[in-house]
Design a protein around this motif. Structure first.
Motif, PDB file in Angstrom:
ATOM      1  N   VAL A  13     -61.993 -19.790  34.973  1.00 14.33           N
ATOM      2  CA  VAL A  13     -62.642 -18.485  34.861  1.00 14.33           C
ATOM      3  C   VAL A  13     -62.036 -17.796  33.648  1.00 14.33           C
ATOM      4  O   VAL A  13     -60.828 -17.574  33.587  1.00 14.33           O
ATOM      5  CB  VAL A  13     -62.436 -17.630  36.128  1.00 14.33           C
ATOM      6  CG1 VAL A  13     -63.044 -16.254  35.944  1.00 14.33           C
ATOM      7  CG2 VAL A  13     -63.034 -18.321  37.340  1.00 14.33           C
ATOM      8  N   VAL A  14     -62.894 -17.498  32.679  1.00 13.21           N
ATOM      9  CA  VAL A  14     -62.438 -16.874  31.440  1.00 13.21           C
ATOM     10  C   VAL A  14     -62.642 -15.367  31.572  1.00 13.21           C
ATOM     11  O   VAL A  14     -63.763 -14.880  31.593  1.00 13.21           O
ATOM     12  CB  VAL A  14     -63.206 -17.422  30.215  1.00 13.21           C
ATOM     13  CG1 VAL A  14     -62.719 -16.748  28.944  1.00 13.21           C
ATOM     14  CG2 VAL A  14     -63.043 -18.936  30.126  1.00 13.21           C
ATOM     15  N   LEU A  15     -61.531 -14.655  31.669  1.00 15.75           N
ATOM     16  CA  LEU A  15     -61.564 -13.204  31.829  1.00 15.75           C
ATOM     17  C   LEU A  15     -61.694 -12.498  30.489  1.00 15.75           C
ATOM     18  O   LEU A  15     -62.322 -11.467  30.379  1.00 15.75           O
ATOM     19  CB  LEU A  15     -60.286 -12.746  32.542  1.00 15.75           C
ATOM     20  CG  LEU A  15     -60.105 -11.265  32.781  1.00 15.75           C
ATOM     21  CD1 LEU A  15     -61.217 -10.737  33.666  1.00 15.75           C
ATOM     22  CD2 LEU A  15     -58.763 -11.008  33.425  1.00 15.75           C
ATOM     23  N   GLY A  16     -61.129 -13.074  29.460  1.00 18.18           N
ATOM     24  CA  GLY A  16     -61.197 -12.479  28.141  1.00 18.18           C
ATOM     25  C   GLY A  16     -60.592 -13.414  27.126  1.00 18.18           C
ATOM     26  O   GLY A  16     -60.024 -14.443  27.465  1.00 18.18           O
ATOM     27  N   ARG A  17     -60.731 -13.053  25.880  1.00 19.20           N
ATOM     28  CA  ARG A  17     -60.185 -13.866  24.795  1.00 19.20           C
ATOM     29  C   ARG A  17     -59.441 -12.959  23.832  1.00 19.20           C
ATOM     30  O   ARG A  17     -59.728 -11.781  23.736  1.00 19.20           O
ATOM     31  CB  ARG A  17     -61.304 -14.582  24.046  1.00 19.20           C
ATOM     32  CG  ARG A  17     -62.102 -15.518  24.919  1.00 19.20           C
ATOM     33  CD  ARG A  17     -63.240 -16.158  24.145  1.00 19.20           C
ATOM     34  NE  ARG A  17     -64.174 -16.817  25.016  1.00 19.20           N
ATOM     35  CZ  ARG A  17     -64.048 -18.057  25.465  1.00 19.20           C
ATOM     36  NH1 ARG A  17     -62.994 -18.754  25.137  1.00 19.20           N
ATOM     37  NH2 ARG A  17     -64.949 -18.585  26.254  1.00 19.20           N
ATOM     38  N   SER A  18     -58.494 -13.544  23.135  1.00 20.99           N
ATOM     39  CA  SER A  18     -57.741 -12.801  22.143  1.00 20.99           C
ATOM     40  C   SER A  18     -57.432 -13.726  20.974  1.00 20.99           C
ATOM     41  O   SER A  18     -57.180 -14.911  21.168  1.00 20.99           O
ATOM     42  CB  SER A  18     -56.443 -12.276  22.760  1.00 20.99           C
ATOM     43  OG  SER A  18     -55.733 -11.512  21.826  1.00 20.99           O
ATOM     44  N   HIS A  19     -57.488 -13.184  19.781  1.00 22.53           N
ATOM     45  CA  HIS A  19     -57.161 -13.943  18.577  1.00 22.53           C
ATOM     46  C   HIS A  19     -55.903 -13.341  17.970  1.00 22.53           C
ATOM     47  O   HIS A  19     -55.777 -12.124  17.860  1.00 22.53           O
ATOM     48  CB  HIS A  19     -58.310 -13.871  17.564  1.00 22.53           C
ATOM     49  CG  HIS A  19     -59.584 -14.442  18.079  1.00 22.53           C
ATOM     50  ND1 HIS A  19     -59.851 -15.793  18.054  1.00 22.53           N
ATOM     51  CD2 HIS A  19     -60.664 -13.856  18.645  1.00 22.53           C
ATOM     52  CE1 HIS A  19     -61.044 -16.010  18.575  1.00 22.53           C
ATOM     53  NE2 HIS A  19     -61.557 -14.844  18.951  1.00 22.53           N
ATOM     54  N   MET A  20     -54.972 -14.216  17.609  1.00 22.66           N
ATOM     55  CA  MET A  20     -53.747 -13.748  16.966  1.00 22.66           C
ATOM     56  C   MET A  20     -53.211 -14.852  16.077  1.00 22.66           C
ATOM     57  O   MET A  20     -53.459 -16.031  16.327  1.00 22.66           O
ATOM     58  CB  MET A  20     -52.709 -13.334  18.010  1.00 22.66           C
ATOM     59  CG  MET A  20     -52.146 -14.462  18.819  1.00 22.66           C
ATOM     60  SD  MET A  20     -50.822 -13.968  19.940  1.00 22.66           S
ATOM     61  CE  MET A  20     -51.564 -12.687  20.865  1.00 22.66           C
ATOM     62  N   PRO A  21     -52.459 -14.475  15.064  1.00 25.46           N
ATOM     63  CA  PRO A  21     -51.856 -15.483  14.184  1.00 25.46           C
ATOM     64  C   PRO A  21     -50.825 -16.311  14.949  1.00 25.46           C
ATOM     65  O   PRO A  21     -50.180 -15.834  15.889  1.00 25.46           O
ATOM     66  CB  PRO A  21     -51.178 -14.658  13.091  1.00 25.46           C
ATOM     67  CG  PRO A  21     -51.769 -13.295  13.189  1.00 25.46           C
ATOM     68  CD  PRO A  21     -52.222 -13.121  14.589  1.00 25.46           C
TER      69      PRO A  21
END
Length: 101
Positions: A13-21
Protein backbone atom coordinates in the motif's frame (compact mmCIF):
# COMPACT_ATOMS: atom_id res chain seq x y z
CA UNK A 1 -9.34 -23.40 -6.84
CA UNK A 2 -7.10 -25.48 -4.54
CA UNK A 3 -4.07 -24.40 -6.60
CA UNK A 4 -4.78 -20.75 -5.80
CA UNK A 5 -4.82 -21.37 -2.03
CA UNK A 6 -1.02 -21.80 -1.97
CA UNK A 7 -0.33 -18.82 -4.26
CA UNK A 8 1.64 -16.10 -2.49
CA UNK A 9 1.11 -12.45 -3.42
CA UNK A 10 3.04 -9.50 -2.01
CA UNK A 11 0.63 -6.64 -1.27
CA UNK A 12 1.96 -3.11 -0.96
CA UNK A 13 0.00 0.00 0.00
CA UNK A 14 1.62 3.21 -1.20
CA UNK A 15 0.65 6.05 1.12
CA UNK A 16 2.87 8.65 -0.47
CA UNK A 17 6.11 9.28 -2.26
CA UNK A 18 9.05 11.55 -1.65
CA UNK A 19 12.04 12.52 -3.77
CA UNK A 20 15.35 13.46 -2.21
CA UNK A 21 19.01 13.47 -3.19
CA UNK A 22 20.99 10.37 -2.29
CA UNK A 23 23.36 12.34 -0.04
CA UNK A 24 20.38 13.34 2.16
CA UNK A 25 19.21 9.74 2.37
CA UNK A 26 22.68 8.58 3.42
CA UNK A 27 22.76 11.16 6.25
CA UNK A 28 19.50 9.90 7.77
CA UNK A 29 19.68 7.96 10.98
CA UNK A 30 17.32 6.17 13.31
CA UNK A 31 14.26 8.30 14.06
CA UNK A 32 14.59 10.43 10.91
CA UNK A 33 11.29 11.62 9.46
CA UNK A 34 10.64 11.59 5.72
CA UNK A 35 7.93 14.02 4.68
CA UNK A 36 5.48 12.60 2.13
CA UNK A 37 3.98 14.60 -0.72
CA UNK A 38 0.41 13.68 0.29
CA UNK A 39 -2.16 14.23 3.01
CA UNK A 40 -4.27 11.87 5.12
CA UNK A 41 -7.24 12.33 2.78
CA UNK A 42 -5.37 11.32 -0.39
CA UNK A 43 -6.07 7.99 -2.03
CA UNK A 44 -3.55 5.18 -1.53
CA UNK A 45 -2.39 2.86 -4.28
CA UNK A 46 -2.61 -0.90 -3.68
CA UNK A 47 -0.06 -3.04 -5.52
CA UNK A 48 0.05 -6.82 -5.95
CA UNK A 49 3.56 -8.00 -6.82
CA UNK A 50 4.41 -4.39 -7.77
CA UNK A 51 1.45 -4.08 -10.18
CA UNK A 52 -1.37 -1.59 -9.39
CA UNK A 53 -4.62 -3.43 -8.72
CA UNK A 54 -6.72 -0.98 -6.69
CA UNK A 55 -7.00 2.38 -4.94
CA UNK A 56 -8.32 2.99 -1.49
CA UNK A 57 -8.56 5.22 1.55
CA UNK A 58 -6.88 4.97 4.93
CA UNK A 59 -9.30 4.21 7.78
CA UNK A 60 -8.24 4.76 11.39
CA UNK A 61 -10.28 3.00 14.09
CA UNK A 62 -8.87 3.42 17.58
CA UNK A 63 -5.25 2.31 17.31
CA UNK A 64 -5.79 0.25 14.13
CA UNK A 65 -4.98 1.50 10.65
CA UNK A 66 -6.58 -0.23 7.68
CA UNK A 67 -7.22 0.38 3.99
CA UNK A 68 -10.71 0.47 2.47
CA UNK A 69 -10.66 -0.54 -1.22
CA UNK A 70 -12.69 2.05 -3.14
CA UNK A 71 -11.70 1.37 -6.76
CA UNK A 72 -10.39 -1.65 -8.67
CA UNK A 73 -7.94 -1.07 -11.49
CA UNK A 74 -8.78 -3.25 -14.49
CA UNK A 75 -6.23 -4.66 -16.89
CA UNK A 76 -6.06 -3.30 -20.42
CA UNK A 77 -8.58 -4.88 -22.80
CA UNK A 78 -5.89 -6.55 -24.94
CA UNK A 79 -4.70 -8.55 -21.96
CA UNK A 80 -8.17 -9.76 -20.92
CA UNK A 81 -9.46 -10.99 -24.29
CA UNK A 82 -8.17 -14.45 -25.34
CA UNK A 83 -6.72 -14.62 -28.83
CA UNK A 84 -5.85 -10.93 -29.09
CA UNK A 85 -2.28 -10.06 -30.07
CA UNK A 86 -0.17 -7.99 -27.72
CA UNK A 87 2.11 -5.56 -29.55
CA UNK A 88 2.96 -5.22 -33.20
CA UNK A 89 3.92 -8.42 -34.99
CA UNK A 90 2.88 -10.60 -32.07
CA UNK A 91 1.37 -14.01 -32.64
CA UNK A 92 -2.25 -14.32 -31.44
CA UNK A 93 -2.32 -16.02 -28.04
CA UNK A 94 -4.49 -18.95 -29.19
CA UNK A 95 -2.25 -19.57 -32.20
CA UNK A 96 1.10 -19.43 -30.38
CA UNK A 97 3.36 -22.36 -31.26
CA UNK A 98 3.42 -25.07 -28.64
CA UNK A 99 6.59 -25.50 -26.60
CA UNK A 100 5.88 -29.21 -26.26
CA UNK A 101 6.66 -31.35 -29.31
Amino acid sequence: MAILEDLKVDLTVVLGRSHMPLHMLLRMGRGAVIELESSETDMVEILANDHPIARGQIVVTGNRISVEVTELIRKAEVVRVPGVTIGEGAVPVLEAPSLMA
